[in-house]
Design a protein around this motif. Structure first.
Motif, PDB file in Angstrom:
ATOM      1  N   ARG A  33       0.854  -1.176   0.000  1.00 61.09           N
ATOM      2  CA  ARG A  33       0.000   0.000   0.000  1.00 61.09           C
ATOM      3  C   ARG A  33       0.895   1.232   0.000  1.00 61.09           C
ATOM      4  NH1 ARG A  33      -3.786  -2.527  -1.125  1.00 61.09           N
ATOM      5  NH2 ARG A  33      -5.917  -2.477  -0.333  1.00 61.09           N
ATOM      6  N   ILE A  35       1.978   4.942   0.883  1.00 59.52           N
ATOM      7  CA  ILE A  35       1.718   5.895   1.967  1.00 59.52           C
ATOM      8  C   ILE A  35       2.078   7.313   1.509  1.00 59.52           C
ATOM      9  CG2 ILE A  35       3.941   5.689   3.166  1.00 59.52           C
ATOM     10  CD1 ILE A  35       0.807   5.447   5.150  1.00 59.52           C
ATOM     11  N   ALA A  36       2.994   7.395   0.550  1.00 59.82           N
ATOM     12  CA  ALA A  36       3.366   8.679  -0.069  1.00 59.82           C
ATOM     13  C   ALA A  36       4.085   8.324  -1.359  1.00 59.82           C
ATOM     14  CB  ALA A  36       4.282   9.481   0.858  1.00 59.82           C
ATOM     15  N   ILE A  39       6.764   5.610  -1.551  1.00 53.82           N
ATOM     16  CA  ILE A  39       6.920   5.046  -0.204  1.00 53.82           C
ATOM     17  C   ILE A  39       5.763   4.082   0.063  1.00 53.82           C
ATOM     18  CG2 ILE A  39       7.139   5.569   2.251  1.00 53.82           C
ATOM     19  CD1 ILE A  39       8.210   8.301   1.506  1.00 53.82           C
ATOM     20  N   TYR A  40       6.099   2.836   0.364  1.00 50.60           N
ATOM     21  CA  TYR A  40       5.098   1.783   0.483  1.00 50.60           C
ATOM     22  C   TYR A  40       5.185   1.040   1.817  1.00 50.60           C
ATOM     23  CZ  TYR A  40       4.139   2.588  -4.373  1.00 50.60           C
ATOM     24  OH  TYR A  40       3.759   3.184  -5.539  1.00 50.60           O
ATOM     25  N   SER A  41       4.009   0.599   2.282  1.00 52.44           N
ATOM     26  CA  SER A  41       3.969  -0.366   3.372  1.00 52.44           C
ATOM     27  C   SER A  41       3.983  -1.754   2.749  1.00 52.44           C
ATOM     28  CB  SER A  41       2.674  -0.217   4.179  1.00 52.44           C
ATOM     29  OG  SER A  41       2.627   1.043   4.799  1.00 52.44           O
ATOM     30  N   TYR A  42       4.771  -2.649   3.342  1.00 52.26           N
ATOM     31  CA  TYR A  42       4.768  -4.039   2.910  1.00 52.26           C
ATOM     32  C   TYR A  42       3.811  -4.796   3.827  1.00 52.26           C
ATOM     33  CZ  TYR A  42       9.272  -2.393   1.013  1.00 52.26           C
ATOM     34  OH  TYR A  42      10.265  -1.682   0.388  1.00 52.26           O
ATOM     35  N   TRP A  47       5.650  -9.097   3.014  1.00 51.21           N
ATOM     36  CA  TRP A  47       6.767  -9.252   3.936  1.00 51.21           C
ATOM     37  C   TRP A  47       7.323 -10.670   3.891  1.00 51.21           C
ATOM     38  CZ3 TRP A  47      10.517  -6.736   5.445  1.00 51.21           C
ATOM     39  CH2 TRP A  47      11.300  -7.139   6.527  1.00 51.21           C
ATOM     40  N   PHE A 142      17.458   4.831   1.147  1.00 55.74           N
ATOM     41  CA  PHE A 142      16.626   5.981   0.772  1.00 55.74           C
ATOM     42  C   PHE A 142      17.210   6.702  -0.441  1.00 55.74           C
ATOM     43  CE2 PHE A 142      16.450   5.208   5.289  1.00 55.74           C
ATOM     44  CZ  PHE A 142      15.098   5.145   5.525  1.00 55.74           C
ATOM     45  N   GLU A 157      12.108   4.668  -0.736  1.00 56.80           N
ATOM     46  CA  GLU A 157      12.552   3.850   0.399  1.00 56.80           C
ATOM     47  C   GLU A 157      12.481   2.410  -0.077  1.00 56.80           C
ATOM     48  OE1 GLU A 157      10.571   4.897   4.069  1.00 56.80           O
ATOM     49  OE2 GLU A 157      11.026   2.955   4.955  1.00 56.80           O
TER      50      GLU A 157
ATOM     51  N   LEU B  70       6.033  -4.671   7.244  1.00 53.42           N
ATOM     52  CA  LEU B  70       7.057  -3.631   7.377  1.00 53.42           C
ATOM     53  C   LEU B  70       6.483  -2.323   6.870  1.00 53.42           C
ATOM     54  CD1 LEU B  70      10.009  -3.160   8.351  1.00 53.42           C
ATOM     55  CD2 LEU B  70      10.671  -3.264   5.957  1.00 53.42           C
ATOM     56  N   LEU B  71       6.496  -1.328   7.746  1.00 50.56           N
ATOM     57  CA  LEU B  71       5.941  -0.015   7.415  1.00 50.56           C
ATOM     58  C   LEU B  71       7.086   0.935   7.060  1.00 50.56           C
ATOM     59  CD1 LEU B  71       3.448   0.121  10.422  1.00 50.56           C
ATOM     60  CD2 LEU B  71       2.981  -0.640   8.083  1.00 50.56           C
ATOM     61  N   PRO B  72       6.783   2.015   6.341  1.00 47.15           N
ATOM     62  CA  PRO B  72       7.852   2.926   5.926  1.00 47.15           C
ATOM     63  C   PRO B  72       8.504   3.652   7.108  1.00 47.15           C
ATOM     64  CG  PRO B  72       5.843   3.338   4.676  1.00 47.15           C
ATOM     65  CD  PRO B  72       5.479   2.420   5.796  1.00 47.15           C
ATOM     66  N   GLN B  73       9.772   3.937   6.947  1.00 45.55           N
ATOM     67  CA  GLN B  73      10.466   4.760   7.931  1.00 45.55           C
ATOM     68  C   GLN B  73      10.219   6.238   7.643  1.00 45.55           C
ATOM     69  OE1 GLN B  73      14.267   2.645   7.185  1.00 45.55           O
ATOM     70  NE2 GLN B  73      14.333   2.361   9.373  1.00 45.55           N
ATOM     71  N   LEU B  74      10.110   6.581   6.372  1.00 45.57           N
ATOM     72  CA  LEU B  74       9.774   7.959   5.996  1.00 45.57           C
ATOM     73  C   LEU B  74       8.263   8.111   6.077  1.00 45.57           C
ATOM     74  CD1 LEU B  74      11.993   8.645   2.854  1.00 45.57           C
ATOM     75  CD2 LEU B  74      12.181   9.742   5.083  1.00 45.57           C
ATOM     76  N   PRO B  76       4.915  10.859   5.888  1.00 41.78           N
ATOM     77  CA  PRO B  76       4.485  12.205   5.506  1.00 41.78           C
ATOM     78  C   PRO B  76       4.035  13.008   6.732  1.00 41.78           C
ATOM     79  CG  PRO B  76       3.256  10.510   4.286  1.00 41.78           C
ATOM     80  CD  PRO B  76       4.056   9.806   5.331  1.00 41.78           C
ATOM     81  N   LEU B  79       0.300  13.052   8.118  1.00 43.26           N
ATOM     82  CA  LEU B  79      -0.272  12.049   9.021  1.00 43.26           C
ATOM     83  C   LEU B  79      -0.126  12.491  10.470  1.00 43.26           C
ATOM     84  CD1 LEU B  79       0.894   8.656   7.456  1.00 43.26           C
ATOM     85  CD2 LEU B  79      -1.159   9.990   7.013  1.00 43.26           C
ATOM     86  N   LEU B 107       8.731  15.485   5.661  1.00 45.86           N
ATOM     87  CA  LEU B 107       8.650  14.078   6.033  1.00 45.86           C
ATOM     88  C   LEU B 107       9.240  13.912   7.425  1.00 45.86           C
ATOM     89  CD1 LEU B 107      10.077  12.630   2.698  1.00 45.86           C
ATOM     90  CD2 LEU B 107       7.728  12.321   3.488  1.00 45.86           C
ATOM     91  N   LEU B 109      11.045  11.054  10.143  1.00 51.38           N
ATOM     92  CA  LEU B 109      11.780   9.795  10.200  1.00 51.38           C
ATOM     93  C   LEU B 109      11.227   9.063  11.418  1.00 51.38           C
ATOM     94  CD1 LEU B 109      13.902   8.954   8.249  1.00 51.38           C
ATOM     95  CD2 LEU B 109      15.614   9.973   9.699  1.00 51.38           C
ATOM     96  N   VAL B 116       1.036   5.893  10.856  1.00 52.69           N
ATOM     97  CA  VAL B 116       1.079   5.115   9.616  1.00 52.69           C
ATOM     98  C   VAL B 116       0.120   3.930   9.701  1.00 52.69           C
ATOM     99  CG1 VAL B 116       2.538   3.631   8.188  1.00 52.69           C
ATOM    100  CG2 VAL B 116       3.410   5.811   8.997  1.00 52.69           C
ATOM    101  N   THR B 119      -3.538   4.922   9.495  1.00 52.27           N
ATOM    102  CA  THR B 119      -3.908   5.228   8.108  1.00 52.27           C
ATOM    103  C   THR B 119      -4.144   3.944   7.317  1.00 52.27           C
ATOM    104  OG1 THR B 119      -2.513   7.183   8.235  1.00 52.27           O
ATOM    105  CG2 THR B 119      -3.118   6.444   6.039  1.00 52.27           C
ATOM    106  N   LEU B 120      -3.268   2.989   7.539  1.00 50.73           N
ATOM    107  CA  LEU B 120      -3.381   1.703   6.849  1.00 50.73           C
ATOM    108  C   LEU B 120      -4.662   0.980   7.287  1.00 50.73           C
ATOM    109  CD1 LEU B 120      -1.457   0.259   4.899  1.00 50.73           C
ATOM    110  CD2 LEU B 120      -0.490  -0.941   6.858  1.00 50.73           C
ATOM    111  N   ASP B 123      -7.691   2.267   5.715  1.00 52.60           N
ATOM    112  CA  ASP B 123      -7.800   1.821   4.331  1.00 52.60           C
ATOM    113  C   ASP B 123      -8.262   0.368   4.249  1.00 52.60           C
ATOM    114  OD1 ASP B 123      -7.305   1.093   1.684  1.00 52.60           O
ATOM    115  OD2 ASP B 123      -5.131   1.322   1.823  1.00 52.60           O
ATOM    116  N   LEU B 135      -0.854  -6.249  13.805  1.00 57.74           N
ATOM    117  CA  LEU B 135       0.283  -6.187  12.885  1.00 57.74           C
ATOM    118  C   LEU B 135       1.526  -5.737  13.648  1.00 57.74           C
ATOM    119  CD1 LEU B 135      -1.455  -4.375   9.894  1.00 57.74           C
ATOM    120  CD2 LEU B 135      -0.606  -6.721   9.870  1.00 57.74           C
TER     121      LEU B 135
END
Lengths: 602, 602
Positions: A33, A35-36, A39-42, A47, A142, A157, B70-74, B76, B79, B107, B109, B116, B119-120, B123, B135
Motif C-alpha cells: 500500500r 503511503i506517499a 513510499i510503500y507499506s509491505y 513481507w 533511501f 525507500e 514492514l511499514l515505511p520509515q519515511l 508524511p 499524518l 517528512l 523519520l 502510519v 492510516t493503513l 484503508d 500487525l
C-alpha cells in the motif's frame, strides 16, 4: 495461516496510481500500500516474499564467506565531504535525503554505504593479515528520486543487500568479484528469475569495472544489447559495437550548397539524396563542471548514429581537470532554448560544422571561451563527407579532415551502440536487444574511496597503502517486484515457488459444508506438520471470489476441497500452467512434499 | 566461523566515550562501533545477537497470532498533523527527525508508527468481521535525542519491534493486551533476563493503561517501586502509595512568625523544631499549553513529600481545555531565574503560601491571570499546619484550610511515591526500590488515534465507529545491551545462551601444534555438523590473549585443546561460573548438544 484471520483485502479494479503490470498486481492483490510518493507499506504477504528473498540472499552471501553486519542509516555529512560525494549527492540532481539534527549537524539518509564502511575499515583493518574481508548488510535505503515510479521499482525507500570487500591487491579483488558474479547468478537462479549479467557503466559509485544483473522483462527500464553466442552482453549505456560501414560519397571536391529547410538529418538526406552515414552531424551540449565553469561541447558524429550521453558524460569527466574541475555536475543539449545564455552571435542550428568558430561563444568569466570539440570514432575515417557550413540554410559537401576543417583534437567513443551493429569480439555476430530490470550491480571500486578517506593497511613489506575495494548491491524489494513483472498473466501473479509467500493455498468452495471444512482443515494441518507453507481460504465468500483471489495472489499450488472429496480426492491446480488434476486425499501431503522439494532443489 | 577470517578486533582499554559497563564491553569486545553521537554500526558478532533476539521476538509474536509486516520509515508530515502530534514531536523538546524532500514536502523519520498504521487500518479495515487483527514489524527507528548516551540504550538510531492491534471493543483489546503481557514476559524469559513488569505512565503515546517491562540492573535509568508480595510494581513516575501519617502539631491557633533564613524545608524544620510532615510546601511551576498560553501553577504538597513531575504533567494536560488548549507543551519550575518573565511584583520565594494572590501575576494576554492551584492529596487532611506567609522571612503556623487559607480547588495525586511508603493494596506491605532498564512498553491506546484520524469500522449493528487500538513495543538493540548490563563480570560479557552470538568457542592455545589444530578442527566440524554454533579461535596469538578475548566476548562454553588432549580429553570452561572440567573428546558433541538443548528449553 487462515485467510479469515489475515488482514486480507484485494481490489477489483486497477489502481490509478500504477502503470506497470507488476505494480498494479501487487496493489490489487494486497501485497503493498502506498503511503506517499515512492513510499510503500509491505503488508504481511509481501513481507513473507521479502523475507524469502532476503533468506536466499543471506544464504548465498554467507556461503561466499561474506560477514553480515548492519550499518547506520543516518550518516554524518563529514564522511561524504571526505569522500567528495556530498555535493554530487545532495545538490542539483542529487538523490540523497539530508537533514539537520537538533545540534544543527547535517546528516544524510543512506542511499549507499561506501563512506560508512570505508570509515569502519579504516578503524578496524591494520594489516594484510586481516585481508580479504567482505561485509554485507540487508537494509532499507533511501533515495530522493526526481520521479518515483513503478511501485517498488523506483521508490524513495527500498530494501537492498549491499556488500563491501577489502583487499590487499587487485588480484584478490578480482577473485571476490568473480565469486560475487557467481553468487548473484545463483541468487537470481534460486529466485526463479530469467536474467542476464551485462557490462555496465559505474556511474556515481565509480571504479574500474562493473556488471549489472538484469531481470528480463518487456517493461524493463534498461536496454540490454547482447550477442547470440553468449560472449557479449552490456547495458546500452556502456555497450560498444562496430557500426555499419559508411556508404562512400561521390563528391570529388569541397562545395558549399544551399540546402534550404534541412536542419535535420532526415531532411538533408531527402534534399541531397545522400545516405546518413555520409554526414558529419554536430551536436551541441552545455556542460557544468564542479568548479562552476560552463563548457560548450561540440560533438561530431556520423549522421546515422546517436550520441550516448553516459559515454559523453564519462569523457567530459575525464577532461574536467583541463578546465580546473574534478568532475562534471550537469550535461544537457545546448539548443535554441538556451542559446541566449551562452552565445555571442546567432547560432545556425541545423547547419553547424565541426569547425564552428570559438568566437560565437559569449565572453563571460564563467564560460570556457573555446568549444570542447569531440569527434566520435565514427567520423575519423570519413572521406568527402557532408557537414554544416556554419551558415544558415547551407551545407558543405565533399569535405575531408584537414586544414580547412580540422578533426577535433579529442577522439572518443561517444556513440550509442544499437541492435544490428556488429559485435567487437566477433564481427560476424550482431547485437540483439532486450529490456531488463536492473536488480544487481557489482563494482570493482579499486582505491577511489580508500584513497579519499585515507583507509590504509600495512602490507607484507611493511608499507602503508590504500585498501583495494569492491562493492556489490542487489535490490531485495525491487527483485520481488521484478519477479512479478516477469511472472504474471491476465489473472494475476505467478510466484516462483522459492519466493512465494505461501507454497500452497487450500480453497474451501463452501465453508458451510462441514465435510469440506473438515477435509480442508485436515489437509491444512497435515501440510503444516510436513513443513509446507499453506494458506487456508476459510473466508465466508463465494467460491468464484476465492478462485479469483487465489489466482490474483499467485500461490503456486491450489488445492480445492470441492466435489471430488466425495471420492476421497482433492483437486490440484498449478497456478503457472493452469493444469488441473485430482489427487487421493491420502497422497496430497506426500505428493506436494516431493514436488516442492524437487522444484526448490533445481 | 574461524576467528582468523572474521574482522575481529578487541580493544585493551576502556573507550573514553562509554560510561556504562555494557557500553564499554560492547565497544571493547568489537560488537559495535560509533559513527556519530548515538549512531552505531553493528559488527558481525553484534548482528548475530540482534538476529537471535529478533528471532525470539518473531517466534513469540507469531505464536500470539500477530502478523509481521514492514511499514515505511519515511512518514508524511500530514499524518502527524492529522493525529495532532506533529508539533509535540518536532518542536521544542520533540524527538522526531524531520526533513524536506526535493518537492519541499515535509517528512518525518519514524520514531513510532501509530499514524502510519492507523492510516493503513483506515484503508484496510471495513468490518467487525476483520477484527481483531494485530500487525507488527521489526525495524530501525529514529529519535533526535537531546542527549544520546549509554551506547545502544539511548541512541538516535535503534532497532525496535512495534506492534499495533485493532479491536471492535475494549474487552477484545484487554484480551490482546494480556496476551502481549504474557508474550513479552516469555520473550524476556527466553532471552535469559531478570525483569519486572510494572505499571507505567503512557507519556506521549497516550491511552488509558500501560505496562513497562524492566530489565533489572544497577545502572538502569528507571526506578521501579514494588512490594515483596509481588502484587504491586510500578515505575516511580506512575507509582502510588500511602505516605507515612503526618506528625500532629501542637499549635492551637494561627500565628504569623518571623522565620528568618528559612526558605527551605530543612531550614524551617530546624528553626521551628517541627516535623516536615507538618508543613504545606508550595512549589511554583510555569506551564505552556499548546495554544501558547502560559499558566502559573502553585502546587501545595506536604513538606516531607516531593512532586512527581510526570503526574503533575498529566494533571495539567487534563486541565488544558479549561484554558483553551488541548494539551501541555512544556512544564518547568518557575523560580527566581524566570521570575521577571511572569511576576508583576516581587515573589517571596521560600515563604509562599497556598493562597498567594493572583495579583502577583503580570498582566499579559499570553499569561493566564490566575494561579492554577493544585493541592496534592497529602495536604487535604492536615490540621494546624505550617505554611508560608506570602511575605519574605515569615511563615504562618497553626493554619487550617478554610476561608483564611482556602484549600485549592483542584486536589490530585501529584506526589512521588518512594521506597518505604505503605502499599495501597495492602498497607502492611512497604514499597521497595530497584533500578531497571525499560525494554518493553505495552499500551491500551483506545480510540485516541482512530478518532483523530477517522479510522472507523462498521460494527455488528451496522454503525460506523472508531477502531479500538493497542500498541506494543520492545527495544531489540536495547535489550541486547541490557542483557550485557545484567550479565557481565570484570573480565567481560556473559551472554545468556539463547542470545549469545555463538554458543561455543574452541580456543587453540598453540596453532603451531598440529595435534592441537587437528583436534580443534575435528571438534569444530563435529559441533557444526550437530547444529551447534561454534567459533574457532585459530588466530596466530598468544594463548593468554585468546583466553582474555574469549572471556571478553562472552561465549557461554569454551573448549580448550590444551594439554588434556594427550589423554584424549578437552577442557571445558563455563563462562558464567568459571567452572572448569575435562571431557573425553568422544563425548564433547553429545554432551554440549544435550546441555544446550536443556538450557534453551528452560
Amino acid at each position: 495461516m487462515r485467510l479469515s484471520q489475515m488482514l486480507f483485502v484485494t481490489l477489483r479494479d486497477d489502481p490509478a496510481e500504477a502503470e506497470l503490470p507488476s505494480h498494479k498486481l501487487l496493489l490489487r492483490a494486497g501485497y503493498i500500500r502506498r503511503i506517499a510518493s515512492g513510499i510503500y507499506s509491505y503488508l504481511p504477504l509481501m513481507w513473507r516474499v521479502l523475507q524469502k528473498v532476503s533468506a536466499i540472499v543471506r544464504e548465498e552471501m554467507n556461503r561466499s564467506g561474506a560477514l553480515e553486519c548492519l550499518l547506520p542509516q543516518l550518516q554524518p555529512a563529514e564522511l561524504w565531504q571526505e569522500s567528495g560525494r556530498w555535493d554530487t549527492y545532495t545538490k542539483a540532481e542529487g538523490i540523497m535525503f539530508s537533514l539537520t539534527d537538533r545540534a544543527e549537524r547535517q546528516l544524510a539518509l543512506g542511499p549507499t554505504h561506501e563512506e560508512v564502511i570505508t570509515t569502519l575499515a579504516k578503524d578496524l583493518i591494520r594489516s594484510y593479515r586481516q585481508l580479504p574481508v567482505h561485509l554485507y548488510q540487508i537494509q532499507t535505503k533511501f533515495r530522493d528520486e526526481i520521479r518515483p515510479r513503478f511501485g517498488l521499482m523506483r521508490g524513495r525507500e527500498f530494501i537492498m543487500k549491499d556488500g563491501y570487500s577489502f583487499h590487499a591487491d587487485v588480484a584478490s579483488l578480482k577473485e571476490t568479484y568473480q565469486v560475487m558474479y557467481d553468487t548473484y547468478s545463483r541468487i537470481l537462479q534460486r529466485c526463479g528469475l530469467t536474467f542476464r549479467a551485462v557490462e555496465a557503466d559505474s556511474g556515481a559509485i565509480g571504479g574500474s569495472g562493473s556488471h549489472e544483473f538484469m531481470v528480463l522483462a518487456a517493461a524493463g527500464e534498461d536496454e540490454v544489447l547482447y550477442t547470440a553466442d553468449g560472449q557479449y552482453a552490456a547495458n546500452v549505456e556502456k555497450a560498444v559495437s562496430l557500426p555499419p560501414d559508411p556508404v562512400p560519397t561521390t563528391y570529388k571536391k569541397v562545395a558549399t550548397l544551399d540546402t534550404p529547410n534541412t536542419p535535420t538529418i532526415d531532411a538533408l538526406v531527402e534534399h541531397l539524396q545522400c545516405h546518413p552515414s555520409q554526414i558529419v552531424k554536430n551536436v551541441l551540449y552545455r556542460a557544468v563542471f564542479d568548479n562552476g565553469r560552463v563548457g560548450l561541447v561540440l560533438v561530431s558524429i556520423r549522421g546515422d548514429q546517436e550520441v550516448n550521453s553516459v559515454k559523453l558524460h564519462n569523457t567530459l569527466t575525464s577532461l574536467a581537470p583541463n578546465y580546473g574541475g574534478t568532475k562534471l555536475l550537469d550535461l544537457r543539449v545546448a539548443d535554441a532554448n538556451t542559446v541566449q545564455e551562452w552565445a555571442a552571435t546567432p547560432i545556425p542550428f541545423g547547419y553547424i560544422g565541426p569547425d564552428l568558430e570559438d568566437a560565437v561563444i559569449k565572453a563571460d568569466p564563467q564560460i570556457i571561451p573555446q568549444w570542447i570539440r569531440i569527434a566520435d570514432r565514427t567520423v575519423t575515417e570519413l572521406k568527402r563527407f557532408i557537414t554544416g557550413a556554419n551558415r544558415d540554410q547551407q551545407h558543405r559537401v565533399g569535405v575531408n579532415w584537414g586544414k580547412a576543417c580540422p578533426l577535433p583534437a579529442i577522439v572518443a567513443d561517444v556513440r550509442k551502440a544499437q541492435a544490428g551493429d556488429r559485435a567487437c569480439h566477433d564481427p560476424t555476430q550482431h547485437l540483439e536487444t532486450a529490456r531488463g530490470i536492473e536488480i544487481g550491480h557489482i563494482f570493482q571500486l579499486g582505491t577511489k574511496y580508500s584513497e579519499a578517506m585515507k583507509a590504509t593497511y600495512t602490507n607484507e613489506q611493511g608499507e602503508e597503502v590504500p585498501l583495494v575495494m569492491g562493492c556489490y548491491g542487489i535490490g531485495v524489494s525491487r527483485l520481488a517486484q521484478a519477479a512479478v513483472e516477469q511472472h504474471h498473466d491476465e489473472n494475476g501473479i505467478i510466484w516462483p515457488l522459492a519466493i512465494a509467500p505461501y507454497q500452497v493455498i487450500i480453497v474451501v468452495p463452501n465453508i458451510e459444508d462441514s465435510q469440506q471444512m473438515q477435509v480442508a482443515t485436515d489437509l491444512y494441518e497435515g501440510l503444516q506438520a510436513a513443513g509446507i507453507e499453506v494458506l487456508l481460504d476459510d473466508r465466508d465468500e463465494r467460491a468464484g471470489v476465492k478462485f479469483k483471489d487465489a489466482d490474483l495472489i499467485g500461490i503456486p499450488y491450489r488445492l480445492v476441497t470441492g466435489r471430488a472429496i466425495a471420492n476421497g480426492e482433492v483437486e490440484l491446480v498449478i497456478r503457472a500452467t493452469g493444469a488441473k488434476s485430482t489427487l487421493p486425499l491420502t497422497e496430497v501431503v506426500r505428493y506436494l512434499q516431493k514436488e516442492i522439494a524437487e522444484q526448490l532443489a533445481q
